[in-house]
Structures are given as C-alpha cells and as structure tokens.
Design an enzyme around this catalytic site. Structure first.
Site, mmCIF file in Angstrom:
data_model
loop_
_atom_site.group_PDB
_atom_site.id
_atom_site.type_symbol
_atom_site.label_atom_id
_atom_site.label_comp_id
_atom_site.label_asym_id
_atom_site.label_seq_id
_atom_site.Cartn_x
_atom_site.Cartn_y
_atom_site.Cartn_z
ATOM 1 N N HIS A 103 0.684 -1.159 0.071
ATOM 2 C CA HIS A 103 -0.234 0.221 -0.050
ATOM 3 C C HIS A 103 0.890 1.343 -0.071
ATOM 4 C CE1 HIS A 103 -4.144 -1.569 0.956
ATOM 5 N NE2 HIS A 103 -3.494 -2.204 0.533
ATOM 6 N N HIS A 264 -2.386 -12.451 -2.834
ATOM 7 C CA HIS A 264 -3.305 -13.339 -2.159
ATOM 8 C C HIS A 264 -3.100 -14.606 -1.838
ATOM 9 C CE1 HIS A 264 -6.658 -10.009 -3.591
ATOM 10 N NE2 HIS A 264 -5.724 -9.626 -2.832
#
Length: 741
Positions: A103, A264
């Site tokens: 992020h 993921h």
C-alpha cells in the site's frame, strides 16, 4: 457495502492525477483561483524547513553505519513475536507487512511520477488515514522498536518496504533483491489525492467513479473495489477496472496477475464485525482519532477489537490453506473450486466454494482446530474470467516456478519503480539484473573529455553554423523532461534523439533533426580523431551546445560568463527505451518556452508552469529568472514572439522584466486569439508586444512580481545573468545521480 464500512484493503496503487490533469481537473485545490492567484506552494521546499535532522545530515553517509544483516534478522524475529495489543494472524506478521509495503509503494502513478514508497508519505495525512490503509497504523507501530534501535541509519521509507520484502523471504518467496536509498519527508505533501472521505460518501458524487487521470477506479479505494465496480459483484467489470488501475501504475497484464495472485497467497482479509454494528463499533481514522489514542485510529469496540474480531475491509477470510507460506494454491483454488457468491459477516460481497475438500480448508487465524472455507474476491475471479488475465493465470498455474519468478520481478518493480535509475540504489542486496523500467543508460567504457577537449568541442559547435537558439532549445528540451517525483528523464541518455521524444510536437522534430545531425557529425569527427580512448557522448554534446548558446548570448549582451560543464553522460539505445513509458514524460505545456498543445485552457497555463518548475526541482526565483532569460534568448516554441519583450532578441539580458514592468505599456486581451494579450503603448495606442498568461503572471502575481522587480532593478543586470546561468546549470544537471551522491 464499502460505503457503509471502512473501504477495502486493495493491493496497490491509488495513483494521483497527473500534473497536467490537475491543472484541468474541476476538482483540484486550485479550482477557484484566478491566474494572478496561482498556487506557488509546489515550489516551496518546506520539508527541509520542517526536518529535525542536522543541516549536514546525509542519509547515504548515515546508512554506511547500518548493519544490514542484523537489521534483517531483527525484522525476521519480529514477524513471529505476536503482541497482545495487536495479535498476529496465524502467529506471523508477514502478510500484514506485505500489505503495508504494497500500500505504501502502490500509490505510485506513471502519469507524473507522484506517489510511491519513496519519502515515506504513508506516515502522514491524508494517506495514513485513507480508508484502504485501515489498520496499517498498527503495522508501522510494530516497526517502531526497530526504527528506534537503528535510528538515522535507516529511513522509515526504506524500513516500510524492507518489512514486506523480508516477510516474503521468510515465507518462502525469495525476492530478487532490495535497494536502500529512500529518504524521508517530514510532512504530508500537498498532492491532489482526489476527493476527501466526506466527498467520497456524498450522494452527489458521480457513482463513485474517478476520472481517467486517476489510477484508482473508485474513490476511497487504493485501486479497485474488491467486491466489484461500485460494490456490485460484476466479474467482467472488475477485470476492466483492474486493468485500468494497474496500467496507471505502469504494470502489464502479466505483472498484474503475478502481483494479485502472489499477494493473495498470503494472509487474510478482515470483516468480523456484523454489518449492523459496524458504524457504532469502528472509530475514526488516525487523523481524526482522539488525542489519547496517540496516532492510532479505527478503534474497534466490538468484542476484543482485534484478533478474530478485527474489522478492516469488510470482507472476511483467507485465500489458501497455508496463508503464511508461498505456493500456488491461490491459482489451484481459483481453477479447481466452484465459487458461489455470498456475504461476509460485515455484509460485503465475496465468494466461497461449494465443493471445498478438507485439504482446501483454511485454519482460523487465532483459534487452533477451527477451520473455514477459503474465499475469493470478485476481483480475484476476474483473473480467471477475463481473457487477457486468464492467459497468465493459466500459464502460472501450469508453471509454478515461472509464477514465482514473475512475482519476484513484479514485486521488485512495484517497490522500486519510484526510486529512479539504478545509480540511486544503495546497499548490499541490489540485483545485478537491469530492467527497462529503470530507464537504464550504459556505463561509459571510454575516457572522459578533458578541459582542453571541451574547449575544442565548444569551438567546433561555434563553427557548426547552428544558432544559439537552436542549441539552447535542444538542450532545454532534452534536460527539461526530468521529473523529481520519480527521478526519470533529464539529459543523461540523450533520449531526445530516440523514439518517442524525437517525435514529440514540442520538440519540433524537423528542426531537432537538423541540430542532432550536426552534433552527431561533431561527435563522430571528435571521437575518430582521438587515439587515447577519449570519447564524447551525444548527451554531453547536447548540454555543451546549450552552454555555448548561453555563453554566446550573454557575450552579445556584454557579459562574459563561463558555464560549468560536467561530462559523464552516456547515450541510451532504443532497446533501452520503453516508448510507452517514456511518452508519459511528454508534457502538455511548457511555460518556459511558451508551448501548449492546446488541451489546457489559457487561464490554467500559469499553474502548469508552476507544476513544470516543481518537476524540475526549481524554487520561485529560479523559475522566474529562467522564464525571463528564455524569453530574452528568443527560444519559444515555433519561434513564437509571445513574451519576447525585448528589442534585442537572442541576447541574454533582463529586458523581459524591464519591459513587463514598464507602465508605458497597457495590456489587453486579444480579440483574435484565446490566451494572447496585446501590449499597447499608452501614448500612441500602437501595439508593442504580445504575451501569454504565463508571461503576464510575473507582473500580476504579487510574489512573482516581487522577484521580477529584483531582476528589473538598475544594478542587477549582472545578477540576472549570473542567476540565469546557475539555474540553467541546475536543470542541465538534473538526473546526474552519478555525480550527486
């Protein structure tokens, strides 16, 4: 759903509007400013004023005392030292730190180079409170003991990215390397991040969609809504938004698939709070949290407030049965399980399998013996259903080693893209491999020119028949591609001679070819004449030619100056130049040469000048003296006479400022050309000059006028020439990291 709860944990880049888009965007902070109220804040380096570091502090020097191996070991130990105040999922903070790094780096945007991990902006508002960064304040707090231990020897911005990289390695995904060298800011920047959270939630917002200039596809999210467009589980629509967002970060479809599927593989997402309790249970973000929370936000009053009761994106669950180990189970589950749409406890759209086997079940993050079905996001399923993405998910599924290799390369690109060329990297783990996104230039394998050689080359340039204007504009067009935001562009590499730069409208290709042909001839003759291994690059010759032009123009005005010249630039090849990527360096306007492609309204041109100057790392006086000098030198785009407020065009003098501030001239808008102003003699009524909004801003804006007056004052003629020479040299040296360490 995500408008009701905290926005989703995306996995990369809320990119900002490009500088030119900012100037046009009706939602910018400058929306209500008239031209004379141009915002000069991008030219103020407040970070230096706000820095608590000593004036002689140098990060590269401080880094030399860092024990990188011990730092890495401390980071590895931290991963499994779960803290009661924020327990680690599955007993390992690795996935949490990967999200932190992602992020942080994922805010990069290729349009103008803003965002990214460099400077550690995630520590400050608004990013520290952006909905997609929910609970990352805790991740940074977990890193504090390490930062405290190593102090000034490691920056926050390096530490945050290193945390994710070490986490990957500890969980079986060996990175290809890591570079230190990111330096910290000391305040949040004033970049246009889009709308505020309050505006995001407004019903007046156009369906939550962002303009194309933004890399995120829905406001408030780092890249896309994992539930699907506007929270609707539309798989194909999600694929389109993923592609838009990741391309805005400079990622290909292959890199996009590798990053999402690889990311993921680890960790879980959090949506444990029941939908009807979210609003009451979750407190404000860090920038609005009560003072006693000491910079931590999103206080959760539901249950324990952490662990199994954690609230983040609103989606809940893990993708694989081994969320702290690298494998390709994400892809296995994607293709071998049948996915049915369902809702998380918080009411978010997600997908669970109808045919999960015991080996597919996911262990609970905090309770031994408890198992859950794996999940997928709508955006995950898009990697299978979209033809472009499916090509690579199938390829990676069938070739696990290739998947691992491509993820490692994509991760390195994600976390290093905003650092600029490889010459800015420091540390022991820099990979030997070069990547085209680093804008590589070859190392010099020859002897650099001597002072005597430089004098000979200067005379060759003078005798070439090229005009001062040709030499100056070519050097400017080459060097002024630089962007301080991601350290791209500049004179090194001579990419003005390559596609796409050689074909840009602003570079006037036909005229440019004349100059380059002559300079290449000088280069060839000089290099062939040397027998001691000395050579000169085209990149150096372009800059030297600009210097010659400035010196000759000053001499014609009666001033003898000697421009500094530092050789060492080399020439990139076309194979080292990503055409699509370099096209993002093309500007829609350059006020220094009164160029515009016509896409920006005239009243916004002064602000785009400021943005351009900011990209060149200029301050207000430097911008001012360069514009005034360039007008006097008569080097406008397409030989335009707008702003050439002098009776001695081509001479380096302060005529621009003297005549701009002369009250015998009255300025009026032209009735023939939008954005043009006519300078009328107050007594005779005859036209004296024409000018653009960029020119007139130096007499209209109070701060710029104050600087302009200094350069127009009697006795400051030599100061003007000297200041222009210094600012010119600064621009020519942008990107010369080989001599600026």
């Amino acid at each position: 759903m995500l408008k009701k709860i905290i926005t989703a944990l995306g996995m990369s880049g809320m990119l900002l509007a490009s500088s030119n888009a900012i100037a046009e965007d009706t939602k910018t902070k400058n929306d209500n400013l008239s031209p004379q109220s141009v915002d000069l804040s991008p030219l103020r380096n407040l970070n230096k004023l706000d820095s608590p570091m000593d004036k002689d502090y140098n990060y590269h020097q401080a880094f030399k005392k860092l024990d990188t191996e011990q730092l890495k070991k401390d980071m590895q130990d931290l991963l499994t030292q779960s803290q009661d105040w924020w327990p680690a999922d599955f007993g390992n903070y690795g996935p949490f730190f990967i999200r932190l790094s992602w992020h942080d780096a994922g805010t990069y945007r290729i349009y103008d180079g803003r965002g990214g991990a460099n400077r550690g902006q995630q520590r400050f508002s608004p990013l520290n409170s952006w909905p997609d960064n929910v609970n990352l304040d805790k991740a940074r707090q977990l890193l504090w003991p390490i930062k405290q231990k190593y102090g000034d020897a490691v920056s926050w911005s390096d530490l945050i990215v290193l945390a994710g990289t070490v986490s990957l390695e500890s969980m079986g995904m060996k990175p290809i390397g890591f570079a230190f060298g990111r330096e910290d800011d000391w305040q949040g920047d004033d970049t246009n991040w889009g709308l505020s959270p309050e505006e995001i939630m407004s019903s007046n917002v156009r369906d939550g969609k962002l303009a194309p200039a933004y890399a995120a596809t829905q406001m408030g999210l780092i890249y896309v809504n994992p539930e699907g467009p506007d929270g609707k589980p539309d798989i194909k629509g999600a694929a389109s938004e993923i592609r838009q967002a990741f391309r805005a970060m400079g990622m290909t479809d292959k890199e996009t698939v590798a990053l999402i599927a690889g990311g993921h593989t680890f960790g879980k997402t959090h949506g444990a709070v029941p939908e009807d309790k979210v609003k009451q249970a979750i407190g404000p973000a860090p920038d609005k949290a009560p003072i006693e929370q000491q910079g931590l936000g999103w206080h959760n009053s539901y249950g324990t407030g952490n662990g199994d009761d954690t609230m983040g994106s609103g989606l809940e669950g893990s993708w694989t049965s081994t969320p702290t180990f690298w494998n390709h189970d994400f892809l296995h589950n994607l293709y071998n399980l049948d996915w049915k749409k369902t809702l998380s406890p918080a009411g978010a759209h997600q997908w669970t399998p109808t045919n999960a086997k015991p080996e597919n079940m996911v262990p609970d993050a905090h309770k031994l013996g408890v198992k859950h079905k794996p999940i997928m996001f709508t955006t995950d399923l898009a990697l299978k259903e979209d033809d472009g993405f499916n090509k690579y998910t199938q390829e990676f599924y069938n070739n696990p080693e290739e998947f691992k290799e491509e993820f490692a390369k994509a991760w390195f690109k994600l976390t290093h893209r905003d650092m600029g060329p490889k010459s800015r990297y420091i540390g022991p783990w820099i990979p030997e491999q070069n990547f085209i996104w680093q804008d590589p230039v070859p190392a010099a394998d020859y002897k650099q020119v001597s002072t005597q050689d430089i004098a000979q080359l200067e005379q060759d340039i003078i005798n070439s028949g090229l005009t001062n204007q040709q030499l100056i504009k070519t050097a400017w067009d080459s060097a002024s591609t630089y962007r301080k935001t991601d350290y791209r562009g500049g004179s090194n590499g001579a990419r003005i001679a390559l596609a796409p730069e050689k074909d840009w409208q602003m570079n006037e290709p036909a005229k440019l070819e004349v100059v380059l042909t002559k300079l290449k001839e000088i280069q060839t003759n000089f290099n062939n004449s040397k027998t001691d291994g000395t050579k000169v690059s085209l990149a150096d010759l372009i800059v030297l030619g600009g210097n010659v032009g400035v010196e000759q123009a000053a001499k014609q005005a009666g001033y003898n100056i000697q421009m500094p010249f530092v050789p060492g630039r080399t020439d990139a090849t076309q194979a080292q130049t990503d055409i699509e990527s370099f096209n993002y360096l093309k500007t829609k306007s350059d006020g220094f040469i009164n160029y515009t492609d016509g896409s920006i309204s005239a009243d916004k041109l002064p602000q785009t000048l400021v943005e351009k100057a900011s990209m060149l790392d200029l301050n207000i006086p430097e911008m001012t003296v360069l514009v005034g000098g360039m007008r006097a030198l008569d080097v406008n785009y397409d030989n335009s006479q707008e702003g050439v407020l002098t009776t001695t065009p081509g001479q380096l003098n302060n005529s621009f400022f003297v005549n701009l501030l002369d009250m015998s001239t009255q300025w009026k808008k032209s009735d023939k050309k939008d954005g043009e102003y006519i300078g009328i003699d107050r007594k005779t009524g005859k036209q004296k000059w024409t000018a653009s909004p960029v020119d007139l801003i130096f007499g209209s804006n109070s701060e710029l006028k104050a600087v302009a007056q200094v350069y127009a004052e009697n006795g400051n003629e030599q100061k003007f020439v000297n200041d222009f020479a210094k600012a010119w040299h600064k621009v020519m040296m942008l990107g010369r990291f080989d001599v600026q360490q």
